[in-house]
Design a protein around this motif. Structure first.
Motif, PDB file in Angstrom:
ATOM      1  N   LEU A   1      12.029  -2.522  -1.389  1.00  0.00           N
ATOM      2  CA  LEU A   1      13.800  -1.815  -0.933  1.00  0.00           C
ATOM      3  C   LEU A   1      13.208  -0.908   0.364  1.00  0.00           C
ATOM      4  CD1 LEU A   1      15.615  -0.042  -2.276  1.00  0.00           C
ATOM      5  CD2 LEU A   1      14.214   1.570  -3.437  1.00  0.00           C
ATOM      6  N   TYR A   2      11.923  -0.517   0.233  1.00  0.00           N
ATOM      7  CA  TYR A   2      11.999   0.340   1.350  1.00  0.00           C
ATOM      8  C   TYR A   2      11.852  -0.323   3.196  1.00  0.00           C
ATOM      9  CZ  TYR A   2       9.108   4.086  -1.486  1.00  0.00           C
ATOM     10  OH  TYR A   2       8.805   5.183  -2.614  1.00  0.00           O
ATOM     11  N   CYS A   3      11.379  -1.591   2.728  1.00  0.00           N
ATOM     12  CA  CYS A   3      11.387  -2.403   3.998  1.00  0.00           C
ATOM     13  C   CYS A   3      13.106  -2.607   4.427  1.00  0.00           C
ATOM     14  CB  CYS A   3      11.172  -3.794   4.148  1.00  0.00           C
ATOM     15  SG  CYS A   3       8.820  -3.650   3.953  1.00  0.00           S
ATOM     16  N   SER A   4      13.758  -2.240   3.237  1.00  0.00           N
ATOM     17  CA  SER A   4      15.618  -2.848   3.780  1.00  0.00           C
ATOM     18  C   SER A   4      15.550  -1.238   4.544  1.00  0.00           C
ATOM     19  CB  SER A   4      16.540  -2.502   2.650  1.00  0.00           C
ATOM     20  OG  SER A   4      16.053  -2.007   1.855  1.00  0.00           O
ATOM     21  N   PHE A   5      15.274  -0.422   4.348  1.00  0.00           N
ATOM     22  CA  PHE A   5      15.445   1.162   5.090  1.00  0.00           C
ATOM     23  C   PHE A   5      16.117   1.264   6.504  1.00  0.00           C
ATOM     24  CE2 PHE A   5      13.792   3.583   1.786  1.00  0.00           C
ATOM     25  CZ  PHE A   5      15.112   3.139   0.410  1.00  0.00           C
ATOM     26  N   TYR A   6      15.226   0.853   7.092  1.00  0.00           N
ATOM     27  CA  TYR A   6      15.081   0.516   8.319  1.00  0.00           C
ATOM     28  C   TYR A   6      16.373  -0.355   9.052  1.00  0.00           C
ATOM     29  CZ  TYR A   6      14.129  -0.135  13.806  1.00  0.00           C
ATOM     30  OH  TYR A   6      13.988  -0.257  14.730  1.00  0.00           O
TER      31      TYR A   6
ATOM     32  N   LEU B   1      14.588  20.095   6.862  1.00  0.00           N
ATOM     33  CA  LEU B   1      15.256  19.123   5.924  1.00  0.00           C
ATOM     34  C   LEU B   1      14.730  19.175   4.220  1.00  0.00           C
ATOM     35  CD1 LEU B   1      17.747  17.059   6.414  1.00  0.00           C
ATOM     36  CD2 LEU B   1      16.201  15.072   7.134  1.00  0.00           C
ATOM     37  N   GLY B   2      13.481  18.484   4.100  1.00  0.00           N
ATOM     38  CA  GLY B   2      13.116  18.942   2.863  1.00  0.00           C
ATOM     39  C   GLY B   2      13.827  19.491   2.239  1.00  0.00           C
ATOM     40  N   LEU B   3      13.823  21.224   2.519  1.00  0.00           N
ATOM     41  CA  LEU B   3      14.499  22.432   2.308  1.00  0.00           C
ATOM     42  C   LEU B   3      16.243  22.756   1.736  1.00  0.00           C
ATOM     43  CD1 LEU B   3      12.001  25.094   3.421  1.00  0.00           C
ATOM     44  CD2 LEU B   3      11.268  23.930   1.162  1.00  0.00           C
TER      45      LEU B   3
ATOM     46  N   THR C   1      10.687  14.308  -0.049  1.00  0.00           N
ATOM     47  CA  THR C   1      11.366  12.854  -0.099  1.00  0.00           C
ATOM     48  C   THR C   1      11.749  12.925   1.562  1.00  0.00           C
ATOM     49  OG1 THR C   1      12.569  13.010  -1.860  1.00  0.00           O
ATOM     50  CG2 THR C   1      13.587  12.479  -1.046  1.00  0.00           C
ATOM     51  N   PRO C   2      12.132  13.859   2.785  1.00  0.00           N
ATOM     52  CA  PRO C   2      12.736  13.324   3.606  1.00  0.00           C
ATOM     53  C   PRO C   2      11.494  12.922   4.450  1.00  0.00           C
ATOM     54  CG  PRO C   2      14.130  15.225   3.047  1.00  0.00           C
ATOM     55  CD  PRO C   2      13.089  14.913   1.987  1.00  0.00           C
ATOM     56  N   LEU C   3      10.757  13.534   4.327  1.00  0.00           N
ATOM     57  CA  LEU C   3       9.024  12.968   5.022  1.00  0.00           C
ATOM     58  C   LEU C   3       8.668  11.971   5.092  1.00  0.00           C
ATOM     59  CD1 LEU C   3       6.170  15.763   6.104  1.00  0.00           C
ATOM     60  CD2 LEU C   3       5.864  13.697   4.475  1.00  0.00           C
ATOM     61  N   LEU C   4       8.669  11.713   3.108  1.00  0.00           N
ATOM     62  CA  LEU C   4       8.288  10.713   3.297  1.00  0.00           C
ATOM     63  C   LEU C   4       9.655   9.563   3.560  1.00  0.00           C
ATOM     64  CD1 LEU C   4       7.247  11.613  -0.386  1.00  0.00           C
ATOM     65  CD2 LEU C   4       5.589  11.573   1.586  1.00  0.00           C
ATOM     66  N   THR C   5      10.143   9.455   3.971  1.00  0.00           N
ATOM     67  CA  THR C   5      11.183   9.098   3.777  1.00  0.00           C
ATOM     68  C   THR C   5      11.433   8.186   5.615  1.00  0.00           C
ATOM     69  OG1 THR C   5      13.041   9.054   2.351  1.00  0.00           O
ATOM     70  CG2 THR C   5      13.812   7.964   3.739  1.00  0.00           C
ATOM     71  N   PHE C   6      10.958   9.556   6.536  1.00  0.00           N
ATOM     72  CA  PHE C   6      10.825   9.148   7.815  1.00  0.00           C
ATOM     73  C   PHE C   6       9.541   8.531   8.338  1.00  0.00           C
ATOM     74  CE2 PHE C   6       9.114  11.389  12.169  1.00  0.00           C
ATOM     75  CZ  PHE C   6      10.104  10.281  12.797  1.00  0.00           C
ATOM     76  N   LEU C   7       8.790   8.874   7.361  1.00  0.00           N
ATOM     77  CA  LEU C   7       6.903   8.083   7.672  1.00  0.00           C
ATOM     78  C   LEU C   7       7.206   6.305   7.135  1.00  0.00           C
ATOM     79  CD1 LEU C   7       4.926  10.060   6.391  1.00  0.00           C
ATOM     80  CD2 LEU C   7       5.090   9.666   8.419  1.00  0.00           C
TER      81      LEU C   7
ATOM     82  N   PHE D   1       0.974  -1.297  -0.209  1.00  0.00           N
ATOM     83  CA  PHE D   1      -0.048   0.105   0.254  1.00  0.00           C
ATOM     84  C   PHE D   1       0.978   1.399   0.020  1.00  0.00           C
ATOM     85  CE2 PHE D   1      -1.347   3.212   2.858  1.00  0.00           C
ATOM     86  CZ  PHE D   1      -1.957   4.171   2.216  1.00  0.00           C
ATOM     87  N   TRP D   2       1.920   1.106   0.694  1.00  0.00           N
ATOM     88  CA  TRP D   2       2.589   1.820   1.396  1.00  0.00           C
ATOM     89  C   TRP D   2       3.442   2.703  -0.548  1.00  0.00           C
ATOM     90  CZ3 TRP D   2       3.325   6.911   3.552  1.00  0.00           C
ATOM     91  CH2 TRP D   2       3.649   7.656   3.524  1.00  0.00           C
ATOM     92  N   SER D   3       3.863   1.920  -0.914  1.00  0.00           N
ATOM     93  CA  SER D   3       4.481   1.708  -2.293  1.00  0.00           C
ATOM     94  C   SER D   3       3.856   1.958  -3.307  1.00  0.00           C
ATOM     95  CB  SER D   3       5.564   0.238  -2.697  1.00  0.00           C
ATOM     96  OG  SER D   3       5.775   0.006  -3.238  1.00  0.00           O
TER      97      SER D   3
END
Length: 259
Positions: free
Chosen positions: A242-247, A104-106, A63-69, A36-38
């Motif tokens: 890929l997203y799951c491997s970030f954490y 951070l995004g700016l 991008t940083p905000l989406l990465t944090f979520l 769903f998030w992807s």
């Protein structure tokens, strides 16, 4: 939190593959949530690409905000919690969380624009010549000239990626100021550069293999309409993995930190 206790571990190169394996384990805990998030992020990326200039600017800034979520969701999965619809935006309800990620995004947007400018300026005269003065530029010559700026920008982008890789988590969970978060992120990436190289190379190989598979199916005469849907599904699935491997990258490098 005592910032002095925040230390970046030095991991072996094999950790790059381990992050992918651990990410797959997280994905298996709740695959539908990450799919769903992807899907949501893919929609936002396509929406940003469809809006000239402004869309790309907003997308880079978020991008940083989406990465944090994404990291918050994966942390919930690692703790055995089930991701419900109302939980996705809950991290932004904490005091100062949204403003920190937007700052951070700016900064990320500004650095990206500066990197693009620095990559183009040395080749500006050649680019203007390739564009010509007629109604139609020489696209073949323009594509040839763009090789240099793209290589230079790629080098700058590697540096930017190291600066901002861990910054969303460091600012969102550890409340580090912007400059210190960027510094800690750079140090962590430098200490684990070979693991990161293996990690990036592995994902690049996965995406390359995906497109090679699709090309093979085209050669076999598989209908184009079916390939379009298959490509979309596989892209969303691999992006979710890929997203799951970030954490796991954060959790193993800063494993002694109190998040």
């Amino acid at each position: 939190m005592n910032v002095s206790s925040l230390q970046a571990a030095v991991l072996p190169p094999s950790a790059g593959w381990g992050w992918i394996v651990q990410g797959y384990a997280l994905f298996r805990r709740q695959p539908l949530a990450m799919i769903f998030w992807s899907t949501v992020t893919s929609f936002l990326i396509n929406l940003g690409a469809a809006i000239p200039i402004l869309g790309q600017i907003v997308l880079v800034s978020l991008t940083p905000l989406l990465t944090f979520l994404t990291l918050c969701a994966c942390r919930h999965l690692s703790q055995g919690q089930r991701m419900l619809p109302g939980m996705w935006l809950r991290p932004l309800q904490e005091a100062g969380a949204t403003s920190a990620q937007l700052r951070l995004g700016l900064a990320y947007l500004g650095c990206t624009l500066l990197a693009a400018l620095a990559a183009v300026v040395p080749f500006l005269s050649r680019l203007l010549t390739a564009m010509g003065t007629g109604d139609q530029p020489d696209y073949e010559a323009l594509a040839s000239v763009m090789t240099g700026p793209m290589i230079v920008f790629g080098g700058f982008y590697v540096l930017l990626s190291a600066l901002f890789w861990h910054a969303p988590a460091l600012m969102g969970w550890h409340r580090l100021p912007l400059r210190r978060a960027l510094f800690y992120s750079m140090v962590a990436c430098w200490r684990n550069k070979w693991a990161i190289v293996l990690y990036v190379a592995s994902w690049a190989a996965a995406f390359y293999g995906l497109h090679q598979l699709l090309d093979g199916l085209v050669a076999m005469g598989v209908p184009t309409s079916l390939l379009i849907w298959l490509s979309l599904v596989l892209d969303i699935l691999i992006t979710a993995l890929l997203y799951c491997s970030f954490y796991p990258i954060y959790a193993t490098i800063f494993r002694n930190a109190d998040a």
